[in-house]
Design a protein around this motif. Structure first.
Motif, PDB file in Angstrom:
ATOM      1  N   ILE A   1      35.045 -30.407  -0.048  1.00  0.00           N
ATOM      2  CA  ILE A   1      35.609 -30.601   1.289  1.00  0.00           C
ATOM      3  C   ILE A   1      36.326 -31.940   1.362  1.00  0.00           C
ATOM      4  N   ASN A   2      35.687 -32.959   0.801  1.00  0.00           N
ATOM      5  CA  ASN A   2      36.231 -34.300   0.909  1.00  0.00           C
ATOM      6  C   ASN A   2      35.725 -35.120  -0.273  1.00  0.00           C
ATOM      7  N   ALA A   3      36.582 -35.937  -0.827  1.00  0.00           N
ATOM      8  CA  ALA A   3      36.184 -36.868  -1.875  1.00  0.00           C
ATOM      9  C   ALA A   3      36.882 -38.183  -1.590  1.00  0.00           C
ATOM     10  N   SER A   4      36.104 -39.250  -1.571  1.00  0.00           N
ATOM     11  CA  SER A   4      36.694 -40.558  -1.294  1.00  0.00           C
ATOM     12  C   SER A   4      35.995 -41.617  -2.135  1.00  0.00           C
ATOM     13  N   PHE A   5      36.585 -42.799  -2.168  1.00  0.00           N
ATOM     14  CA  PHE A   5      35.964 -43.889  -2.892  1.00  0.00           C
ATOM     15  C   PHE A   5      36.310 -45.196  -2.217  1.00  0.00           C
ATOM     16  N   SER A   6      35.492 -46.200  -2.474  1.00  0.00           N
ATOM     17  CA  SER A   6      35.797 -47.557  -2.042  1.00  0.00           C
ATOM     18  C   SER A   6      35.332 -48.505  -3.133  1.00  0.00           C
ATOM     19  N   VAL A   7      36.022 -49.625  -3.235  1.00  0.00           N
ATOM     20  CA  VAL A   7      35.721 -50.605  -4.268  1.00  0.00           C
ATOM     21  C   VAL A   7      35.248 -51.881  -3.597  1.00  0.00           C
ATOM     22  N   VAL A   8      34.080 -52.347  -4.017  1.00  0.00           N
ATOM     23  CA  VAL A   8      33.550 -53.613  -3.537  1.00  0.00           C
ATOM     24  C   VAL A   8      33.264 -54.456  -4.772  1.00  0.00           C
ATOM     25  N   GLU A   9      34.052 -55.507  -4.945  1.00  0.00           N
ATOM     26  CA  GLU A   9      33.997 -56.372  -6.127  1.00  0.00           C
ATOM     27  C   GLU A   9      34.101 -55.538  -7.394  1.00  0.00           C
ATOM     28  N   ASP A  10      33.029 -55.441  -8.194  1.00  0.00           N
ATOM     29  CA  ASP A  10      33.104 -54.693  -9.451  1.00  0.00           C
ATOM     30  C   ASP A  10      32.367 -53.360  -9.379  1.00  0.00           C
ATOM     31  N   THR A  11      32.140 -52.859  -8.152  1.00  0.00           N
ATOM     32  CA  THR A  11      31.417 -51.604  -7.965  1.00  0.00           C
ATOM     33  C   THR A  11      32.303 -50.601  -7.231  1.00  0.00           C
ATOM     34  N   VAL A  12      32.298 -49.368  -7.715  1.00  0.00           N
ATOM     35  CA  VAL A  12      33.063 -48.300  -7.075  1.00  0.00           C
ATOM     36  C   VAL A  12      32.064 -47.298  -6.495  1.00  0.00           C
ATOM     37  N   PHE A  13      32.200 -47.005  -5.202  1.00  0.00           N
ATOM     38  CA  PHE A  13      31.359 -46.036  -4.510  1.00  0.00           C
ATOM     39  C   PHE A  13      32.182 -44.773  -4.279  1.00  0.00           C
ATOM     40  N   HIS A  14      31.825 -43.680  -4.935  1.00  0.00           N
ATOM     41  CA  HIS A  14      32.491 -42.390  -4.766  1.00  0.00           C
ATOM     42  C   HIS A  14      31.597 -41.530  -3.881  1.00  0.00           C
ATOM     43  N   THR A  15      32.182 -40.894  -2.875  1.00  0.00           N
ATOM     44  CA  THR A  15      31.425 -39.976  -2.023  1.00  0.00           C
ATOM     45  C   THR A  15      32.130 -38.634  -2.055  1.00  0.00           C
ATOM     46  N   ILE A  16      31.362 -37.591  -2.366  1.00  0.00           N
ATOM     47  CA  ILE A  16      31.915 -36.236  -2.470  1.00  0.00           C
ATOM     48  C   ILE A  16      31.125 -35.345  -1.516  1.00  0.00           C
ATOM     49  N   HIS A  17      31.822 -34.684  -0.618  1.00  0.00           N
ATOM     50  CA  HIS A  17      31.189 -33.705   0.263  1.00  0.00           C
ATOM     51  C   HIS A  17      31.674 -32.333  -0.176  1.00  0.00           C
TER      52      HIS A  17
ATOM     53  N   VAL B   1      27.300 -35.954  -2.518  1.00  0.00           N
ATOM     54  CA  VAL B   1      27.037 -36.612  -3.786  1.00  0.00           C
ATOM     55  C   VAL B   1      27.636 -38.006  -3.703  1.00  0.00           C
ATOM     56  N   VAL B   2      26.800 -39.019  -3.930  1.00  0.00           N
ATOM     57  CA  VAL B   2      27.274 -40.399  -3.951  1.00  0.00           C
ATOM     58  C   VAL B   2      27.137 -40.884  -5.389  1.00  0.00           C
ATOM     59  N   LEU B   3      28.258 -41.277  -5.953  1.00  0.00           N
ATOM     60  CA  LEU B   3      28.309 -41.755  -7.330  1.00  0.00           C
ATOM     61  C   LEU B   3      28.683 -43.231  -7.283  1.00  0.00           C
ATOM     62  N   ILE B   4      27.843 -44.069  -7.844  1.00  0.00           N
ATOM     63  CA  ILE B   4      28.090 -45.515  -7.863  1.00  0.00           C
ATOM     64  C   ILE B   4      28.330 -45.915  -9.313  1.00  0.00           C
ATOM     65  N   THR B   5      29.518 -46.450  -9.566  1.00  0.00           N
ATOM     66  CA  THR B   5      29.887 -46.809 -10.937  1.00  0.00           C
ATOM     67  C   THR B   5      30.507 -48.196 -10.958  1.00  0.00           C
ATOM     68  N   GLY B   6      30.718 -48.679 -12.167  1.00  0.00           N
ATOM     69  CA  GLY B   6      31.497 -49.889 -12.355  1.00  0.00           C
ATOM     70  C   GLY B   6      32.965 -49.518 -12.420  1.00  0.00           C
ATOM     71  N   LEU B   7      33.784 -50.499 -12.590  1.00  0.00           N
ATOM     72  CA  LEU B   7      35.228 -50.265 -12.649  1.00  0.00           C
ATOM     73  C   LEU B   7      35.641 -49.493 -13.895  1.00  0.00           C
ATOM     74  N   ASP B   8      34.746 -49.380 -14.873  1.00  0.00           N
ATOM     75  CA  ASP B   8      35.078 -48.769 -16.157  1.00  0.00           C
ATOM     76  C   ASP B   8      34.696 -47.295 -16.250  1.00  0.00           C
ATOM     77  N   SER B   9      34.161 -46.682 -15.192  1.00  0.00           N
ATOM     78  CA  SER B   9      33.592 -45.333 -15.308  1.00  0.00           C
ATOM     79  C   SER B   9      34.296 -44.287 -14.461  1.00  0.00           C
TER      80      SER B   9
END
Length: 184
Positions: free
Chosen positions: A144-160, A117-125
């Motif tokens: 199994i794994n949950a991670s995130f990375s922030v690029v400017e004002d976008t947060v990419f959450h990845t959940i396996h 599951v890839v969740l793409i949100t702003g910094l407010d979500s």
């Protein structure tokens, strides 16, 4: 019983001596809990030992530093956990556009018994990430794994997550509903 003035004076002296000994032990205990700039284990004979008022001042300063550090750590924890709600007025960039406000997007990929599951949100979500984890967990997926990375004002959450075949359909339905909620 006879009122002997010397007996009551002796009792007062003994009580005062006990009080002083107790205070000395407490000061010693306090001093042992405060880290010192130079180790007191190997004090050269020429170096003076701190006076009692100096020891108390050092302990008070140390406690104030600990309180300040604790507050800073709480603020950092809150910001990392997404508890601190961003002040939207302060999110205006120099060109006048508002940053950090982005409608969330969700993408689900099924790879055998694994669900990505890839969740793409702003910094407010931040709550959307928490909600996605909750839905997956409630429907029987093992994260199994949950991670995130922030690029400017976008947060990419990845959940396996690992999904058993029987639970796959059960999970995909709420996730698809979540996708519909995000789009609509």
């Amino acid at each position: 019983m006879e009122n002997n003035p010397s007996s009551s004076r002796t009792d007062r002296k003994t009580a005062e001596r006990n009080r002083r000994n107790q205070m000395k032990a407490l000061y010693s205990q306090l001093n042992s809990l405060v880290p010192h700039q130079n180790s007191r284990v190997s004090i050269p004979p020429s170096e003076p030992v701190l006076s009692l008022p100096d020891q108390l001042n050092e302990a008070a300063s140390y406690i104030k530093r600990l309180q300040t550090n604790l507050e800073k750590m709480k603020e950092k924890k809150d910001s990392l956990m997404g508890v601190e709600r961003t002040n939207y007025a302060s999110m205006t960039s120099c060109n006048g556009t508002t940053t950090g406000l982005r409608p969330p997007q969700i993408k689900v990929r099924e790879m055998g018994s694994t669900l990505e599951v890839v969740l793409i949100t702003g910094l407010d979500s931040q709550f959307m990430f928490n909600e996605t984890i909750r839905v997956l967990h409630e429907e029987g997926a093992e994260i199994i794994n949950a991670s995130f990375s922030v690029v400017e004002d976008t947060v990419f959450h990845t959940i396996h997550s690992k999904v058993v075949a029987a639970a796959r359909l059960k999970i995909l339905s709420p996730v698809m509903e979540l996708q519909g909620y995000l789009r609509g």
